[in-house]
Scaffold this motif. Structure first.
Motif, PDB file in Angstrom:
ATOM      1  N   ALA A 196      -5.392  -1.726  -1.279  1.00  0.00           N
ATOM      2  CA  ALA A 196      -4.724  -1.860  -2.585  1.00  0.00           C
ATOM      3  C   ALA A 196      -4.548  -0.514  -3.256  1.00  0.00           C
ATOM      4  CB  ALA A 196      -5.527  -2.799  -3.471  1.00  0.00           C
ATOM      5  N   ILE A 197      -5.495   0.394  -3.050  1.00  0.00           N
ATOM      6  CA  ILE A 197      -5.386   1.737  -3.648  1.00  0.00           C
ATOM      7  C   ILE A 197      -4.173   2.468  -3.087  1.00  0.00           C
ATOM      8  CG2 ILE A 197      -6.501   3.997  -3.739  1.00  0.00           C
ATOM      9  CD1 ILE A 197      -9.171   2.536  -3.853  1.00  0.00           C
ATOM     10  N   ALA A 198      -3.966   2.335  -1.780  1.00  0.00           N
ATOM     11  CA  ALA A 198      -2.813   3.000  -1.163  1.00  0.00           C
ATOM     12  C   ALA A 198      -1.510   2.478  -1.758  1.00  0.00           C
ATOM     13  CB  ALA A 198      -2.835   2.787   0.342  1.00  0.00           C
ATOM     14  N   THR A 199      -1.427   1.187  -1.979  1.00  0.00           N
ATOM     15  CA  THR A 199      -0.228   0.589  -2.568  1.00  0.00           C
ATOM     16  C   THR A 199      -0.011   1.099  -3.982  1.00  0.00           C
ATOM     17  OG1 THR A 199      -0.597  -1.402  -1.244  1.00  0.00           O
ATOM     18  CG2 THR A 199       0.899  -1.584  -3.121  1.00  0.00           C
ATOM     19  N   THR A 200      -1.073   1.229  -4.726  1.00  0.00           N
ATOM     20  CA  THR A 200      -0.975   1.702  -6.118  1.00  0.00           C
ATOM     21  C   THR A 200      -0.397   3.103  -6.188  1.00  0.00           C
ATOM     22  OG1 THR A 200      -2.884   0.358  -6.752  1.00  0.00           O
ATOM     23  CG2 THR A 200      -2.280   2.156  -8.213  1.00  0.00           C
ATOM     24  N   PHE A 201      -0.860   3.977  -5.356  1.00  0.00           N
ATOM     25  CA  PHE A 201      -0.363   5.351  -5.387  1.00  0.00           C
ATOM     26  C   PHE A 201       1.069   5.449  -4.880  1.00  0.00           C
ATOM     27  CE2 PHE A 201      -4.849   6.533  -5.735  1.00  0.00           C
ATOM     28  CZ  PHE A 201      -4.776   7.565  -6.653  1.00  0.00           C
ATOM     29  N   ARG A 202       1.460   4.522  -4.034  1.00  0.00           N
ATOM     30  CA  ARG A 202       2.818   4.525  -3.515  1.00  0.00           C
ATOM     31  C   ARG A 202       3.829   3.986  -4.543  1.00  0.00           C
ATOM     32  NH1 ARG A 202       1.338   2.478   1.337  1.00  0.00           N
ATOM     33  NH2 ARG A 202       2.025   0.401   0.707  1.00  0.00           N
ATOM     34  N   MET A 203       3.398   2.992  -5.301  1.00  0.00           N
ATOM     35  CA  MET A 203       4.308   2.297  -6.207  1.00  0.00           C
ATOM     36  C   MET A 203       4.364   2.902  -7.606  1.00  0.00           C
ATOM     37  SD  MET A 203       5.429  -0.111  -4.240  1.00  0.00           S
ATOM     38  CE  MET A 203       6.230  -1.197  -5.412  1.00  0.00           C
ATOM     39  N   THR A 204       3.367   3.668  -7.973  1.00  0.00           N
ATOM     40  CA  THR A 204       3.327   4.241  -9.334  1.00  0.00           C
ATOM     41  C   THR A 204       3.149   5.744  -9.276  1.00  0.00           C
ATOM     42  OG1 THR A 204       0.921   3.964  -9.490  1.00  0.00           O
ATOM     43  CG2 THR A 204       2.296   2.126 -10.223  1.00  0.00           C
ATOM     44  N   ASN A 205       3.444   6.378 -10.363  1.00  0.00           N
ATOM     45  CA  ASN A 205       3.283   7.838 -10.449  1.00  0.00           C
ATOM     46  C   ASN A 205       1.973   8.143 -11.144  1.00  0.00           C
ATOM     47  OD1 ASN A 205       3.791  10.559 -10.293  1.00  0.00           O
ATOM     48  ND2 ASN A 205       5.103  10.600 -12.123  1.00  0.00           N
ATOM     49  N   LYS A 206       0.878   7.816 -10.452  1.00  0.00           N
ATOM     50  CA  LYS A 206      -0.433   7.997 -11.054  1.00  0.00           C
ATOM     51  C   LYS A 206      -0.833   9.468 -11.026  1.00  0.00           C
ATOM     52  CE  LYS A 206      -3.706   5.156 -10.609  1.00  0.00           C
ATOM     53  NZ  LYS A 206      -4.829   4.319 -10.134  1.00  0.00           N
ATOM     54  N   PRO A 207      -1.612   9.897 -12.013  1.00  0.00           N
ATOM     55  CA  PRO A 207      -2.087  11.281 -12.018  1.00  0.00           C
ATOM     56  C   PRO A 207      -3.136  11.515 -10.939  1.00  0.00           C
ATOM     57  CG  PRO A 207      -3.115  10.059 -13.791  1.00  0.00           C
ATOM     58  CD  PRO A 207      -2.089   9.139 -13.187  1.00  0.00           C
ATOM     59  N   ILE A 208      -3.512  12.730 -10.756  1.00  0.00           N
ATOM     60  CA  ILE A 208      -4.553  13.061  -9.777  1.00  0.00           C
ATOM     61  C   ILE A 208      -5.855  12.367 -10.204  1.00  0.00           C
ATOM     62  CG2 ILE A 208      -5.922  14.914  -8.769  1.00  0.00           C
ATOM     63  CD1 ILE A 208      -3.556  16.769  -9.216  1.00  0.00           C
ATOM     64  N   VAL A 268      -9.698   3.636   6.412  1.00  0.00           N
ATOM     65  CA  VAL A 268      -9.171   4.788   5.672  1.00  0.00           C
ATOM     66  C   VAL A 268      -8.327   5.675   6.574  1.00  0.00           C
ATOM     67  CG1 VAL A 268      -9.825   6.933   4.497  1.00  0.00           C
ATOM     68  CG2 VAL A 268     -10.988   4.796   3.936  1.00  0.00           C
ATOM     69  N   VAL A 269      -8.812   5.898   7.794  1.00  0.00           N
ATOM     70  CA  VAL A 269      -8.062   6.750   8.724  1.00  0.00           C
ATOM     71  C   VAL A 269      -6.691   6.150   9.006  1.00  0.00           C
ATOM     72  CG1 VAL A 269      -7.964   7.505  11.131  1.00  0.00           C
ATOM     73  CG2 VAL A 269     -10.035   7.851   9.824  1.00  0.00           C
ATOM     74  N   GLU A 270      -6.657   4.865   9.198  1.00  0.00           N
ATOM     75  CA  GLU A 270      -5.374   4.216   9.464  1.00  0.00           C
ATOM     76  C   GLU A 270      -4.429   4.339   8.264  1.00  0.00           C
ATOM     77  OE1 GLU A 270      -3.594  -0.199  10.673  1.00  0.00           O
ATOM     78  OE2 GLU A 270      -5.750   0.092  10.378  1.00  0.00           O
ATOM     79  N   ILE A 271      -4.950   4.112   7.054  1.00  0.00           N
ATOM     80  CA  ILE A 271      -4.118   4.179   5.849  1.00  0.00           C
ATOM     81  C   ILE A 271      -3.615   5.604   5.626  1.00  0.00           C
ATOM     82  CG2 ILE A 271      -4.142   3.967   3.334  1.00  0.00           C
ATOM     83  CD1 ILE A 271      -6.140   1.655   3.702  1.00  0.00           C
ATOM     84  N   VAL A 272      -4.503   6.557   5.738  1.00  0.00           N
ATOM     85  CA  VAL A 272      -4.115   7.972   5.515  1.00  0.00           C
ATOM     86  C   VAL A 272      -3.119   8.404   6.572  1.00  0.00           C
ATOM     87  CG1 VAL A 272      -4.941  10.342   5.501  1.00  0.00           C
ATOM     88  CG2 VAL A 272      -6.224   8.567   4.296  1.00  0.00           C
ATOM     89  N   SER A 273      -3.333   8.014   7.787  1.00  0.00           N
ATOM     90  CA  SER A 273      -2.424   8.398   8.858  1.00  0.00           C
ATOM     91  C   SER A 273      -1.025   7.844   8.611  1.00  0.00           C
ATOM     92  CB  SER A 273      -2.969   7.894  10.196  1.00  0.00           C
ATOM     93  OG  SER A 273      -2.063   8.179  11.248  1.00  0.00           O
ATOM     94  N   VAL A 274      -0.973   6.572   8.225  1.00  0.00           N
ATOM     95  CA  VAL A 274       0.314   5.961   7.946  1.00  0.00           C
ATOM     96  C   VAL A 274       0.981   6.648   6.748  1.00  0.00           C
ATOM     97  CG1 VAL A 274       1.451   3.848   7.140  1.00  0.00           C
ATOM     98  CG2 VAL A 274      -0.286   3.738   8.944  1.00  0.00           C
ATOM     99  N   ALA A 275       0.174   6.942   5.710  1.00  0.00           N
ATOM    100  CA  ALA A 275       0.715   7.591   4.508  1.00  0.00           C
ATOM    101  C   ALA A 275       1.291   8.961   4.840  1.00  0.00           C
ATOM    102  CB  ALA A 275      -0.371   7.708   3.448  1.00  0.00           C
ATOM    103  N   ARG A 276       0.641   9.729   5.650  1.00  0.00           N
ATOM    104  CA  ARG A 276       1.105  11.073   5.997  1.00  0.00           C
ATOM    105  C   ARG A 276       2.359  11.007   6.869  1.00  0.00           C
ATOM    106  NH1 ARG A 276      -4.886  13.732   7.002  1.00  0.00           N
ATOM    107  NH2 ARG A 276      -5.233  14.361   4.813  1.00  0.00           N
ATOM    108  N   LYS A 277       2.359  10.055   7.773  1.00  0.00           N
ATOM    109  CA  LYS A 277       3.563   9.904   8.602  1.00  0.00           C
ATOM    110  C   LYS A 277       4.752   9.482   7.734  1.00  0.00           C
ATOM    111  CE  LYS A 277       1.200   8.725  12.914  1.00  0.00           C
ATOM    112  NZ  LYS A 277       0.975   7.670  13.926  1.00  0.00           N
ATOM    113  N   THR A 278       4.502   8.592   6.805  1.00  0.00           N
ATOM    114  CA  THR A 278       5.577   8.128   5.919  1.00  0.00           C
ATOM    115  C   THR A 278       6.082   9.275   5.045  1.00  0.00           C
ATOM    116  OG1 THR A 278       4.612   5.924   5.858  1.00  0.00           O
ATOM    117  CG2 THR A 278       6.180   6.488   4.105  1.00  0.00           C
ATOM    118  N   GLU A 279       5.149  10.037   4.503  1.00  0.00           N
ATOM    119  CA  GLU A 279       5.536  11.165   3.655  1.00  0.00           C
ATOM    120  C   GLU A 279       6.315  12.195   4.454  1.00  0.00           C
ATOM    121  OE1 GLU A 279       3.448  14.245   0.488  1.00  0.00           O
ATOM    122  OE2 GLU A 279       2.224  13.249   1.994  1.00  0.00           O
TER     123      GLU A 279
END
Length: 625
Positions: free
Chosen positions: A471-483, A536-547
């Motif tokens: 859910a955290i990964a989705t939140t950062f993807r869908m909103t412009n949350k601060p650091i 976490v590794v799977e989520i981060v890996s997917v996020a980096r590939k997507t970015e």
């Protein structure tokens, strides 16, 4: 001298010798009383009358002694006569003498029997001694043993165990033998010992008689068969065992009258003694005990759930601290095999095998249930429903009970068994010891399986909280949350199953040792961390590939629009970086929570890998919580 002459001469000599001894026997027999009643009435024959007329006065005892001496002499002559006849069986004249010899033998037997009965009734030791020597001379010991049985033993035994009353004394108490044996022992001492002492006297030559077996034991066995046949029935195991042990004690009492070890051996080898032991069907007895003991454990293990107990069994005032009914029944069943009111020493090999079967049955029940739980094969009617319904607390009790059982089996229980079997050889005792120790080891081998079951349960409960990681990964993807600047709320709940009071040493003492709790916590923490890392590794890996893909698409679009490409990096922090920072803050808090449980996070390989996955570049090499 020709051969035919020598044969003829030998023939004549044999005939003369046999004729002479036959005449002696017949002459001596004529001196015996002609009326059987004369023996007990104290009448005298012509010889004794002549002795009286010559001035020799004799009372009843001397008459019996005189007659017994005459009978012994006749028996000696009859023995010689039979010896000579045995060597001249084919001679024609023997056939003519057979009727005379047979008649003399019958009269001797009858007269000897009357004299022996009279001697027994008056306890005339000299007369009895002479009669026994006469019986031994003609090799007719069985007649003397039977006369003693019918004359002295039978009336005594029938007073103690009346015959034909088995239907009137139905029930366990009616077939008891212990009190009867006590009365019989007194009768033997009072009314039979005198004859036993006469027949066992040293250098008497009367060792051929066995009045213990063929007179006393034979009559006792006959009386029990007719008066208390239920005493031999193993259908009532408790009463059967009491009667069996009382009977062994009675046999031991009889053996106490044997003058030597060889006499004991001879007594045990007598047919009546063997028949007496065959009446006790210890095989059927063991089968009933087997069903009783093994059946109790099977019933307990058939329960669909683990049953806690509040009153643990005690032995010699010591509490055993077992926590589950299944464990309690196992211990009770194991002890039942070697209880005084259950064990038959001659069946000790069978009871040892039952002991090992009980341990194996319990071990298989537990290991199979844990395996079925792990594979999910705990459906109804599978026999492992208890494993499906068990909660982590239940497995804590299992671990505790396993330790208690193994300690008991390899300790006091083993010593008790070895003490009971102390009469066996050292080799046998060593085999018994090794087999029971192996059974105890099979219990100890179950501890890791139970620990794994707890670990799996804790992990399954803990990883439910990892759903918020996605859910955290989705939140950062869908909103412009601060650091992010603080850890997520889900982190505090990840280790809550390990923080529950069932791992509290104080609360569960002595159910768990500190070492076991430490092993449980470290094992569960390692598994949870591994799951955490994988996610976490799977989520981060997917996020980096997507970015990375989005950046390539953006640059391609700019080129197609005629824009100027620049290699200067975007000064803003990407969503992936923010996500990694959030995860980094989370695993820091997670590591601190592990420390409160006594688990060093950096000692877990998965945690080190997780740290390197999400930590900022300048902090990847040093884990700092």
């Amino acid at each position: 001298m020709s051969v035919s002459c020598r044969v003829k001469r030998c023939y004549i000599l044999e005939a003369c010798r046999i004729g002479i001894h036959n005449e002696r026997v017949e002459k001596l027999i004529k001196e015996l009383p002609s009326v059987p009643g004369d023996w007990s009435n104290g009448d005298v024959n012509s010889t004794e009358k002549n002795a009286t007329s010559n001035g020799s006065t004799e009372n009843g005892t001397s008459v019996r002694e005189t007659q017994s001496m005459l009978l012994e002499r006749i028996a000696s002559e009859m023995n010689r006569l039979k010896f000579y006849i045995a060597h001249a069986q084919n001679l024609p004249f023997i056939q003519n003498m057979e009727k005379r010899i047979q008649s003399a033998s019958l009269l001797l037997d009858a007269s000897l029997g009357h004299c022996f009965v009279d001697g027994l009734e008056h306890r005339d030791e000299n007369a009895i001694y002479n009669c026994l020597r006469a019986y031994a001379a003609v090799d007719n010991t069985s007649s003397a043993e039977e006369i003693f049985r019918m004359t002295i033993v039978a009336p005594l035994i029938q007073k103690i165990i009346p015959r034909g009353l088995s239907g009137e004394v139905a029930g366990a108490s009616g077939d008891g033998l212990e009190n009867d044996y006590q009365e019989i022992k007194k009768c033997i001492e009072k009314d039979c010992q005198f004859l036993l002492e006469i027949s066992s006297a040293e250098n008497s030559g009367l060792h051929v008689f066995d009045f213990l077996a063929n007179s006393i034991l034979k009559e006792v066995l006959s009386a029990i068969k007719k008066g208390k046949p239920g005493a031999f029935s193993p259908g009532r195991p408790t009463e059967f065992l009491i009667n069996y042990k009382s009977s062994l004690d009675f046999l031991g009492h009889l053996e106490g009258y044997c003058p030597s070890r060889s006499a004991v051996t001879k007594f045990r080898a007598e047919a009546i003694c063997i028949e007496f032991m065959k009446q006790w069907n210890v095989g059927v007895y063991f089968s009933l005990r087997f069903q009783e003991i093994a059946g109790a454990l099977d019933s307990a293990l058939a329960a669909t759930n683990l049953i806690p107990v509040h009153n643990s069994p005690s032995v010699n005032g010591k509490s055993q601290d077992l926590t589950l009914k299944q464990s309690t029944i196992l211990l009770e069943s194991l002890r039942s095999c070697w209880r005084e009111d259950v064990l038959i020493l001659s069946c000790s090999d069978k009871f040892l095998r039952l002991t090992l079967q009980l341990l194996s049955r319990f071990s298989n029940w537990l290991s199979s249930g844990l395996a079925a739980r792990k594979t999910g094969n705990t459906a109804s009617n599978s026999g492992y429903e208890w494993a499906a319904s068990a909660v982590p607390n239940d497995f804590l009790y299992i671990i505790h009970d396993i330790n208690c059982l193994a300690t008991e089996v390899c300790g006091d229980y083993l010593e008790h068994v070895l003490q009971l079997l102390s009469s066996f050889s050292a080799d046998v005792l060593d085999l018994v010891k090794q087999s029971i120790l192996q059974g105890g080891k099979s219990l100890n081998d179950l501890t890791p399986l139970a620990i794994n079951a707890i670990t799996d349960a804790l992990v399954d409960e803990a990883v439910k909280g990892l759903k918020d990681v996605k859910a955290i990964a989705t939140t950062f993807r869908m909103t412009n949350k601060p650091i992010p600047s603080r850890h997520s709320l889900y982190v505090s709940g990840l280790l809550s199953p390990l923080k529950k009071d069932f791992l509290d040493t104080e609360k569960h003492n002595p159910y768990l040792t500190k070492e076991t709790i430490k092993e449980l916590r470290h094992g569960a923490a390692t598994e949870i961390t591994g799951r955490y890392y994988d996610m976490v590794v799977e989520i981060v890996s997917v996020a980096r590939k997507t970015e990375s893909s989005l950046q390539r698409l953006k640059k391609g679009a700019q080129r197609r629009a005629g824009g100027v490409s620049s290699d200067v990096s975007d000064p803003t922090v990407s969503d992936t970086d923010k996500l990694c920072m959030q995860y980094f803050l989370d695993i820091q808090e997670y590591g601190r929570n592990l420390s409160t449980l006594g688990v060093e996070a950096k000692e877990i390989p998965a945690y080190r890998s997780l740290w390197q996955c999400v930590a900022p570049t300048d902090r990847q090499n040093v884990i700092d919580l």
